[in-house]
Design a protein around this motif. Structure first.
Motif, PDB file in Angstrom:
ATOM      1  N   ALA A  26       0.735  -1.217  -0.181  1.00  0.00           N
ATOM      2  CA  ALA A  26      -0.129   0.010   0.042  1.00  0.00           C
ATOM      3  C   ALA A  26       0.701   1.551  -0.050  1.00  0.00           C
ATOM      4  N   SER A  27       1.820   1.109   0.767  1.00  0.00           N
ATOM      5  CA  SER A  27       2.746   2.346   0.991  1.00  0.00           C
ATOM      6  C   SER A  27       3.376   2.581  -0.561  1.00  0.00           C
ATOM      7  N   LEU A  28       3.897   1.460  -1.277  1.00  0.00           N
ATOM      8  CA  LEU A  28       4.632   1.776  -2.208  1.00  0.00           C
ATOM      9  C   LEU A  28       3.699   2.017  -3.683  1.00  0.00           C
ATOM     10  N   GLY A  29       2.436   1.402  -3.188  1.00  0.00           N
ATOM     11  CA  GLY A  29       1.724   1.536  -4.587  1.00  0.00           C
ATOM     12  C   GLY A  29       1.967   0.374  -5.672  1.00  0.00           C
ATOM     13  N   ILE A  30       2.391  -0.760  -5.107  1.00  0.00           N
ATOM     14  CA  ILE A  30       2.601  -1.799  -6.091  1.00  0.00           C
ATOM     15  C   ILE A  30       1.589  -3.044  -5.417  1.00  0.00           C
ATOM     16  N   PRO A  31       1.410  -4.030  -6.651  1.00  0.00           N
ATOM     17  CA  PRO A  31       0.415  -5.191  -6.123  1.00  0.00           C
ATOM     18  C   PRO A  31       1.320  -6.102  -5.165  1.00  0.00           C
ATOM     19  N   ILE A  32       0.445  -7.060  -4.563  1.00  0.00           N
ATOM     20  CA  ILE A  32       0.831  -7.844  -3.757  1.00  0.00           C
ATOM     21  C   ILE A  32       0.119  -9.201  -4.309  1.00  0.00           C
ATOM     22  N   TYR A  33       0.683 -10.409  -4.241  1.00  0.00           N
ATOM     23  CA  TYR A  33       0.379 -11.627  -4.691  1.00  0.00           C
ATOM     24  C   TYR A  33       0.642 -12.702  -3.711  1.00  0.00           C
ATOM     25  N   ASP A  34      -0.359 -13.466  -3.335  1.00  0.00           N
ATOM     26  CA  ASP A  34      -0.441 -14.724  -2.202  1.00  0.00           C
ATOM     27  C   ASP A  34      -1.146 -15.624  -2.678  1.00  0.00           C
ATOM     28  N   LYS A  35      -2.685 -15.534  -1.948  1.00  0.00           N
ATOM     29  CA  LYS A  35      -3.392 -16.644  -2.177  1.00  0.00           C
ATOM     30  C   LYS A  35      -3.983 -16.812  -3.721  1.00  0.00           C
ATOM     31  N   LEU A  36      -4.105 -15.795  -4.220  1.00  0.00           N
ATOM     32  CA  LEU A  36      -4.355 -15.625  -5.790  1.00  0.00           C
ATOM     33  C   LEU A  36      -3.581 -16.476  -6.565  1.00  0.00           C
ATOM     34  N   LEU A  37      -2.523 -16.468  -6.331  1.00  0.00           N
ATOM     35  CA  LEU A  37      -1.283 -17.432  -7.074  1.00  0.00           C
ATOM     36  C   LEU A  37      -1.825 -18.803  -7.357  1.00  0.00           C
ATOM     37  N   ILE A  38      -2.837 -19.438  -6.232  1.00  0.00           N
ATOM     38  CA  ILE A  38      -3.324 -20.969  -6.701  1.00  0.00           C
ATOM     39  C   ILE A  38      -4.400 -20.790  -7.465  1.00  0.00           C
ATOM     40  N   THR A  39      -5.360 -19.833  -7.592  1.00  0.00           N
ATOM     41  CA  THR A  39      -6.314 -19.485  -8.584  1.00  0.00           C
ATOM     42  C   THR A  39      -5.834 -19.446  -9.847  1.00  0.00           C
ATOM     43  N   GLU A  40      -4.882 -18.641 -10.138  1.00  0.00           N
ATOM     44  CA  GLU A  40      -4.058 -18.381 -11.267  1.00  0.00           C
ATOM     45  C   GLU A  40      -3.625 -19.707 -11.755  1.00  0.00           C
ATOM     46  N   ALA A  41      -2.867 -20.493 -11.075  1.00  0.00           N
ATOM     47  CA  ALA A  41      -2.136 -21.624 -11.337  1.00  0.00           C
ATOM     48  C   ALA A  41      -3.105 -22.638 -11.881  1.00  0.00           C
ATOM     49  N   ALA A  42      -4.382 -22.659 -11.000  1.00  0.00           N
ATOM     50  CA  ALA A  42      -5.477 -23.635 -11.685  1.00  0.00           C
ATOM     51  C   ALA A  42      -5.891 -23.253 -13.009  1.00  0.00           C
TER      52      ALA A  42
END
Length: 208
Positions: A26-42
């Motif tokens: 939020a401070s740097l204004g960049i995206p964060i990737y975590d649990k979304l990666l499983i959905t994308e991998a699927a």
């Protein structure tokens, strides 16, 4: 113009690593990737996301099967009629997704062996967040007030062991070993907000 920066965060359970990553993003204004990666991998592998989530939760169990096959070089094993466990498929698919997101620009990646997967990125900040056991126990109890103190300690121990087993197997490195990272930070010292501010200051210097 600021440089692209990739930040990877490996963390002990209860250390606040995910929350710290969210604050930094939020401070740097960049995206964060975590649990979304499983959905994308699927989606990439045309697999059921719920099945992959279960595979992710029990990955350490299937690692024993893979080890029994005598190889942790997954690509090579596939050429000999090797039936890949779902956890191995998930790792390979997630790695592809992680690399694709990193190619798009700056981002923060939580767990998923991202420090190893993105090791060739030119401007990468690899972090390991740990914490004092008492502070970690308190944080887990805040999130799961129904658990007893002894259950929390057991959950912390098992989760860290599972993360270490997963990371050590797929990377050939040792989870939490200081020279695998650029910074190892005890979040108990500065707290969640202070740790996030420290990381932001470091990242801003790298982006200049």
């Amino acid at each position: 113009m600021a440089k692209k920066i990739i930040i990877t965060i490996a963390r002990q359970y209860g250390s606040g690593g995910r929350e710290i990553g969210e604050r930094v993003a939020a401070s740097l204004g960049i995206p964060i990737y975590d649990k979304l990666l499983i959905t994308e991998a699927a989606a990439k592998g045309d697999l059921n996301v719920e099945v992959l989530k279960k595979a992710d939760e029990s990955a350490a169990n299937s690692l024993l099967y893979t080890l029994a096959m005598g190889s942790n070089t997954l690509g090579a094993a596939m050429h000999f009629g090797y039936k890949m466990p779902l956890s191995d498929k998930l790792f390979l698919l997630q790695s592809e997704v992680i690399k694709e997101y990193a190619a798009e620009g700056s981002g923060i990646f939580i767990g998923r062996c991202a420090d190893y997967v993105l090791r060739d990125e030119p401007n990468i900040l690899r972090l390991f967040i740990y914490g004092d056991l008492d502070h970690r126990r308190e944080r887990v109890l805040e999130r799961h007030p129904d658990l007893k103190s002894a259950q929390v300690i057991d959950a912390i121990s098992k989760t860290d062991k599972r993360r270490a087993t997963y990371y050590n197997f797929y990377t050939g490195n040792k989870w939490g070993k200081f020279d695998n990272y650029d910074m190892a930070i005890n979040s108990s010292t500065l707290g969640i907000e202070g740790t996030a501010e420290l990381i932001c200051a470091f990242a801003n210097q790298m982006m200049k």
